[in-house]
Design a protein around this motif. Structure first.
Motif, PDB file in Angstrom:
ATOM      1  N   ALA A 292       0.829  -1.210   0.000  1.00 51.49           N
ATOM      2  CA  ALA A 292       0.000   0.000   0.000  1.00 51.49           C
ATOM      3  C   ALA A 292       0.862   1.257   0.000  1.00 51.49           C
ATOM      4  CB  ALA A 292      -0.927  -0.020   1.217  1.00 51.49           C
ATOM      5  N   VAL A 293       1.887   1.276   0.851  1.00 51.90           N
ATOM      6  CA  VAL A 293       2.787   2.436   0.914  1.00 51.90           C
ATOM      7  C   VAL A 293       3.499   2.621  -0.426  1.00 51.90           C
ATOM      8  CG1 VAL A 293       4.879   3.342   1.999  1.00 51.90           C
ATOM      9  CG2 VAL A 293       3.099   2.289   3.405  1.00 51.90           C
ATOM     10  N   SER A 294       3.938   1.528  -1.034  1.00 45.03           N
ATOM     11  CA  SER A 294       4.610   1.619  -2.333  1.00 45.03           C
ATOM     12  C   SER A 294       3.677   2.201  -3.382  1.00 45.03           C
ATOM     13  CB  SER A 294       5.086   0.225  -2.767  1.00 45.03           C
ATOM     14  OG  SER A 294       6.009  -0.312  -1.848  1.00 45.03           O
ATOM     15  N   TYR A 295       2.424   1.769  -3.361  1.00 43.20           N
ATOM     16  CA  TYR A 295       1.468   2.259  -4.370  1.00 43.20           C
ATOM     17  C   TYR A 295       1.163   3.740  -4.157  1.00 43.20           C
ATOM     18  CZ  TYR A 295      -2.363   2.138  -7.689  1.00 43.20           C
ATOM     19  OH  TYR A 295      -3.169   2.374  -8.777  1.00 43.20           O
ATOM     20  N   MET A 296       1.044   4.151  -2.897  1.00 41.36           N
ATOM     21  CA  MET A 296       0.787   5.565  -2.621  1.00 41.36           C
ATOM     22  C   MET A 296       1.975   6.434  -3.022  1.00 41.36           C
ATOM     23  SD  MET A 296      -1.327   5.647   0.984  1.00 41.36           S
ATOM     24  CE  MET A 296      -0.182   4.578   1.878  1.00 41.36           C
ATOM     25  N   ALA A 297       3.180   5.865  -2.934  1.00 41.21           N
ATOM     26  CA  ALA A 297       4.380   6.653  -3.227  1.00 41.21           C
ATOM     27  C   ALA A 297       4.605   6.820  -4.724  1.00 41.21           C
ATOM     28  CB  ALA A 297       5.592   5.995  -2.581  1.00 41.21           C
TER      29      ALA A 297
ATOM     30  N   SER B 114       2.624   4.861  -7.275  1.00 39.16           N
ATOM     31  CA  SER B 114       1.548   4.204  -8.040  1.00 39.16           C
ATOM     32  C   SER B 114       1.961   2.830  -8.533  1.00 39.16           C
ATOM     33  CB  SER B 114       1.117   5.083  -9.229  1.00 39.16           C
ATOM     34  OG  SER B 114       0.607   6.312  -8.775  1.00 39.16           O
ATOM     35  N   ASN B 115       2.773   2.141  -7.737  1.00 39.71           N
ATOM     36  CA  ASN B 115       3.192   0.780  -8.078  1.00 39.71           C
ATOM     37  C   ASN B 115       3.403   0.025  -6.761  1.00 39.71           C
ATOM     38  OD1 ASN B 115       4.834  -1.584  -8.815  1.00 39.71           O
ATOM     39  ND2 ASN B 115       5.045  -0.583 -10.810  1.00 39.71           N
TER      40      ASN B 115
END
Length: 260
Positions: free
Chosen positions: A37-42, A44-45
């Motif tokens: 989730a953190v990676s996607y928020m940072a 978008s992946n």
């Protein structure tokens, strides 16, 4: 995890493992979801490596990527390479030492290029999980329902013992594995459940009414607590080498006496 002696209740015997899994698995899985989730928020992946490359640079990027490498060593080496290497070295016997098994496992792991499956990894894992689930079903049916948790330990160390079957192959298990694997592949959305149930049910029928009629199993014919149970009745099985380097089974009672 140590199972208590003189305890036949399955839940009480395995409470350490059950409680440990109930506590640790949710924590681990939640942490993995948070990372994604953190990676996607940072960036978008949901791939943390992509997130690290997109949000760090210089020394910080190098340190973070080294941590990723260490994480792969600590996890994949123990979870994937060691079991595979052990299997290869066991299959080939003395001709292939463990280090050679590690090399073979590594080479095969590179040749099959698992990273190329990333786009279809969910579908692949569903099918593979179902095929492996049929093996779990076979093990459960054999150990819990057919043998009723009793194993003829001495025969495990006899090359010509009751577990040799037909040239070392239990065809009831192979056929059941195929049946469960096909079912899991057809119904891939429910692959684990289908594979588990089909593999276990087909093995129970084939083994009980066909295979074990041809290759009799002592613990099924005579399900004796005295002969085939160990720690659940307060006894341990210990392997010792005799004077002629032959493997002997020593049955150690809770009183400390030994019967060879």
């Amino acid at each position: 995890i140590k199972a208590p002696k003189n305890e036949k209740n399955w839940f009480k015997r395995n409470k350490g493992q059950i409680i440990g899994n109930i506590i640790t698995y949710p924590i681990t899985q939640t942490f993995m979801v948070i990372i994604g989730a953190v990676s996607y928020m940072a960036v978008s992946n949901y791939d943390p490596v992509v997130a690290i490359q997109g949000s760090a640079s210089g020394i910080a990027l190098g340190v973070l990527l080294i941590m990723i490498v260490f994480a792969q060593w600590s996890t994949n080496t123990t979870a994937n390479v060691i079991p595979a290497a052990t299997i290869f070295s066991n299959v080939m016997g003395p001709k292939m030492p463990f280090w050679a098994g590690v090399v073979v496992a590594g080479v095969i792991g590179i040749v099959v290029q698992p990273w190329s499956l990333f786009g279809i990894i969910i579908e692949v894992l569903l099918i593979i999980g179902g095929i492996l689930a049929s093996i779990v079903g076979i093990l459960v049916a054999d150990y819990y329902f057919l043998r009723k948790r009793r194993v003829n330990v001495q025969e495990l160390y006899e090359s010509e013992g009751q577990y040799k079957y037909l040239n070392g192959v239990n065809w009831a298990g192979i056929i059941s594995w195929v049946i469960g694997g096909i079912g899991a592949t057809i119904f891939s959305n429910y692959s684990f459940i289908i594979g588990f149930l089909l593999g276990g049910a087909s093995y129970f029928i084939l083994a009980k009414y066909w295979w074990f009629k041809r290759y009799e199993q002592a613990e099924i014919i005579d399900p004796s607590d005295e002969k085939y149970l160990g720690i659940s009745v307060g006894r341990d099985w210990i392997i010792e080498k005799g004077p002629e380097l032959e493997v002997e089974m020593v049955f150690t009672a809770s009183t400390g006496k030994k019967n060879v």
